[in-house]
Scaffold this motif. Structure first.
Motif, PDB file in Angstrom:
ATOM      1  N   ASP A  11       9.309  18.204  -5.859  1.00 33.55           N
ATOM      2  CA  ASP A  11      10.577  17.637  -5.412  1.00 33.55           C
ATOM      3  C   ASP A  11      11.132  16.590  -6.372  1.00 33.55           C
ATOM      4  O   ASP A  11      12.316  16.371  -6.436  1.00 33.55           O
ATOM      5  CB  ASP A  11      10.409  17.036  -4.013  1.00 33.55           C
ATOM      6  CG  ASP A  11      11.733  16.654  -3.392  1.00 33.55           C
ATOM      7  OD1 ASP A  11      12.699  17.406  -3.547  1.00 33.55           O
ATOM      8  OD2 ASP A  11      11.794  15.592  -2.760  1.00 33.55           O
ATOM      9  N   GLN A  12      10.247  15.913  -7.087  1.00 32.76           N
ATOM     10  CA  GLN A  12      10.698  14.819  -7.939  1.00 32.76           C
ATOM     11  C   GLN A  12      10.082  14.940  -9.330  1.00 32.76           C
ATOM     12  O   GLN A  12       8.923  15.288  -9.476  1.00 32.76           O
ATOM     13  CB  GLN A  12      10.266  13.473  -7.362  1.00 32.76           C
ATOM     14  CG  GLN A  12      10.877  13.169  -6.027  1.00 32.76           C
ATOM     15  CD  GLN A  12      10.398  11.823  -5.520  1.00 32.76           C
ATOM     16  OE1 GLN A  12      10.084  10.947  -6.299  1.00 32.76           O
ATOM     17  NE2 GLN A  12      10.343  11.663  -4.234  1.00 32.76           N
ATOM     18  N   SER A  13      10.838  14.594 -10.311  1.00 33.94           N
ATOM     19  CA  SER A  13      10.340  14.579 -11.678  1.00 33.94           C
ATOM     20  C   SER A  13       9.460  13.346 -11.882  1.00 33.94           C
ATOM     21  O   SER A  13       9.855  12.235 -11.576  1.00 33.94           O
ATOM     22  CB  SER A  13      11.517  14.558 -12.640  1.00 33.94           C
ATOM     23  OG  SER A  13      11.075  14.316 -13.943  1.00 33.94           O
ATOM     24  N   GLY A  14       8.271  13.542 -12.418  1.00 37.86           N
ATOM     25  CA  GLY A  14       7.411  12.415 -12.748  1.00 37.86           C
ATOM     26  C   GLY A  14       6.740  11.750 -11.572  1.00 37.86           C
ATOM     27  O   GLY A  14       6.269  10.628 -11.691  1.00 37.86           O
ATOM     28  N   ASN A  15       6.663  12.390 -10.421  1.00 39.88           N
ATOM     29  CA  ASN A  15       6.007  11.813  -9.253  1.00 39.88           C
ATOM     30  C   ASN A  15       4.495  11.941  -9.429  1.00 39.88           C
ATOM     31  O   ASN A  15       3.904  12.934  -9.080  1.00 39.88           O
ATOM     32  CB  ASN A  15       6.479  12.518  -7.982  1.00 39.88           C
ATOM     33  CG  ASN A  15       5.862  11.916  -6.742  1.00 39.88           C
ATOM     34  OD1 ASN A  15       5.371  10.801  -6.753  1.00 39.88           O
ATOM     35  ND2 ASN A  15       5.879  12.663  -5.661  1.00 39.88           N
ATOM     36  N   ALA A  16       3.899  10.916 -10.010  1.00 44.32           N
ATOM     37  CA  ALA A  16       2.468  10.923 -10.274  1.00 44.32           C
ATOM     38  C   ALA A  16       1.905   9.533 -10.023  1.00 44.32           C
ATOM     39  O   ALA A  16       2.588   8.526 -10.240  1.00 44.32           O
ATOM     40  CB  ALA A  16       2.196  11.345 -11.713  1.00 44.32           C
ATOM     41  N   GLU A  17       0.655   9.480  -9.604  1.00 38.34           N
ATOM     42  CA  GLU A  17       0.023   8.201  -9.313  1.00 38.34           C
ATOM     43  C   GLU A  17       0.030   7.294 -10.547  1.00 38.34           C
ATOM     44  O   GLU A  17       0.340   6.106 -10.447  1.00 38.34           O
ATOM     45  CB  GLU A  17      -1.407   8.422  -8.821  1.00 38.34           C
ATOM     46  CG  GLU A  17      -2.110   7.144  -8.450  1.00 38.34           C
ATOM     47  CD  GLU A  17      -3.486   7.356  -7.869  1.00 38.34           C
ATOM     48  OE1 GLU A  17      -4.163   6.340  -7.620  1.00 38.34           O
ATOM     49  OE2 GLU A  17      -3.892   8.509  -7.646  1.00 38.34           O
ATOM     50  N   GLN A  18      -0.285   7.844 -11.712  1.00 35.47           N
ATOM     51  CA  GLN A  18      -0.332   7.033 -12.921  1.00 35.47           C
ATOM     52  C   GLN A  18       1.038   6.453 -13.262  1.00 35.47           C
ATOM     53  O   GLN A  18       1.143   5.309 -13.708  1.00 35.47           O
ATOM     54  CB  GLN A  18      -0.890   7.837 -14.103  1.00 35.47           C
ATOM     55  CG  GLN A  18      -1.144   6.994 -15.323  1.00 35.47           C
ATOM     56  CD  GLN A  18      -2.059   5.798 -15.065  1.00 35.47           C
ATOM     57  OE1 GLN A  18      -3.009   5.871 -14.289  1.00 35.47           O
ATOM     58  NE2 GLN A  18      -1.743   4.669 -15.671  1.00 35.47           N
ATOM     59  N   VAL A  19       2.102   7.211 -13.041  1.00 37.40           N
ATOM     60  CA  VAL A  19       3.457   6.709 -13.298  1.00 37.40           C
ATOM     61  C   VAL A  19       3.768   5.550 -12.354  1.00 37.40           C
ATOM     62  O   VAL A  19       4.340   4.529 -12.765  1.00 37.40           O
ATOM     63  CB  VAL A  19       4.498   7.838 -13.156  1.00 37.40           C
ATOM     64  CG1 VAL A  19       5.920   7.295 -13.231  1.00 37.40           C
ATOM     65  CG2 VAL A  19       4.269   8.903 -14.214  1.00 37.40           C
ATOM     66  N   VAL A  36       0.859  -1.182   0.000  1.00 42.39           N
ATOM     67  CA  VAL A  36       0.000   0.000   0.000  1.00 42.39           C
ATOM     68  C   VAL A  36       0.893   1.229   0.000  1.00 42.39           C
ATOM     69  O   VAL A  36       1.719   1.401   0.891  1.00 42.39           O
ATOM     70  CB  VAL A  36      -0.935   0.001   1.234  1.00 42.39           C
ATOM     71  CG1 VAL A  36      -1.801   1.247   1.247  1.00 42.39           C
ATOM     72  CG2 VAL A  36      -1.787  -1.262   1.259  1.00 42.39           C
ATOM     73  N   GLY A  37       0.718   2.073  -1.005  1.00 42.03           N
ATOM     74  CA  GLY A  37       1.514   3.283  -1.119  1.00 42.03           C
ATOM     75  C   GLY A  37       0.683   4.518  -0.840  1.00 42.03           C
ATOM     76  O   GLY A  37      -0.497   4.576  -1.175  1.00 42.03           O
ATOM     77  N   VAL A  38       1.339   5.505  -0.220  1.00 37.16           N
ATOM     78  CA  VAL A  38       0.695   6.779   0.103  1.00 37.16           C
ATOM     79  C   VAL A  38       1.582   7.902  -0.399  1.00 37.16           C
ATOM     80  O   VAL A  38       2.794   7.896  -0.159  1.00 37.16           O
ATOM     81  CB  VAL A  38       0.493   6.922   1.636  1.00 37.16           C
ATOM     82  CG1 VAL A  38      -0.048   8.289   1.991  1.00 37.16           C
ATOM     83  CG2 VAL A  38      -0.412   5.830   2.159  1.00 37.16           C
ATOM     84  N   ASP A  39       0.981   8.861  -1.082  1.00 39.78           N
ATOM     85  CA  ASP A  39       1.741  10.013  -1.559  1.00 39.78           C
ATOM     86  C   ASP A  39       0.779  11.163  -1.814  1.00 39.78           C
ATOM     87  O   ASP A  39      -0.427  10.964  -1.983  1.00 39.78           O
ATOM     88  CB  ASP A  39       2.493   9.670  -2.842  1.00 39.78           C
ATOM     89  CG  ASP A  39       3.730  10.539  -3.063  1.00 39.78           C
ATOM     90  OD1 ASP A  39       3.697  11.737  -2.712  1.00 39.78           O
ATOM     91  OD2 ASP A  39       4.719  10.020  -3.582  1.00 39.78           O
ATOM     92  N   LEU A  40       1.343  12.363  -1.850  1.00 33.34           N
ATOM     93  CA  LEU A  40       0.583  13.552  -2.236  1.00 33.34           C
ATOM     94  C   LEU A  40       0.742  13.840  -3.727  1.00 33.34           C
ATOM     95  O   LEU A  40       0.119  14.747  -4.256  1.00 33.34           O
ATOM     96  CB  LEU A  40       1.033  14.773  -1.421  1.00 33.34           C
ATOM     97  CG  LEU A  40       0.682  14.723   0.052  1.00 33.34           C
ATOM     98  CD1 LEU A  40       1.289  15.900   0.787  1.00 33.34           C
ATOM     99  CD2 LEU A  40      -0.822  14.692   0.252  1.00 33.34           C
TER     100      LEU A  40
END
Length: 145
Positions: free
Chosen positions: A21-29, A12-16
């Protein structure tokens, strides 16, 4: 990678999902990466703040945080994130944090929450963030008593 190591259950992952801060930090990625690794059916993602996790007390056997908590502004708010990680961990569960700052402070806060520190060490030269010792990644591991 954590989903690949699971003998059973789900990761289980959690993120905003902030790209600041990061390139490409997206749920779909992240979903695409899970599919490429062949573990999409074992991965569950949530949009949430680590300081207020949307899970019941004692939900998880293992909680992992990698290069995330240092991004939370303010010592009090980082402590809140650590308390949340401890809250959602089952008794006897393991917490592992890899981060580039505040490892000793994290260890003290986790001990204050009733966790036993099992490791607090550098991850070595291969884990220098930004190619230098000024941002060496440290590991803090603990067990919830």
């Amino acid at each position: 990678m954590e989903a690949e190591r699971l003998p059973r259950g789900r990761a289980v992952g959690v993120d905003l999902w902030s790209t600041t801060d990061q390139s490409g930090n997206a749920e779909q990625v992240t979903r695409q990466n899970a599919a490429l690794e062949g573990v999409a059916e074992r991965v569950e993602l949530h949009t949430a703040d680590m300081r207020q996790l949307p899970f019941d007390d004692g939900t998880f056997d293992v909680v992992v945080s990698s290069l995330a908590i240092h991004n939370v502004p303010g010592a009090g708010e980082r402590a809140r994130a650590l308390r949340e990680a401890g809250r959602v961990l089952k008794k006897g569960g393991k917490l592992v944090i890899a981060d580039i700052r505040h490892a000793r402070v994290y260890a003290r806060e986790l001990e204050a929450c009733g966790l036993k520190i099992t490791e607090c060490r550098s991850l070595g030269v291969r884990f220098w963030y930004a190619f230098g010792p000024w941002a060496a990644t440290r590991l803090v591991a603990a067990i919830k008593l």
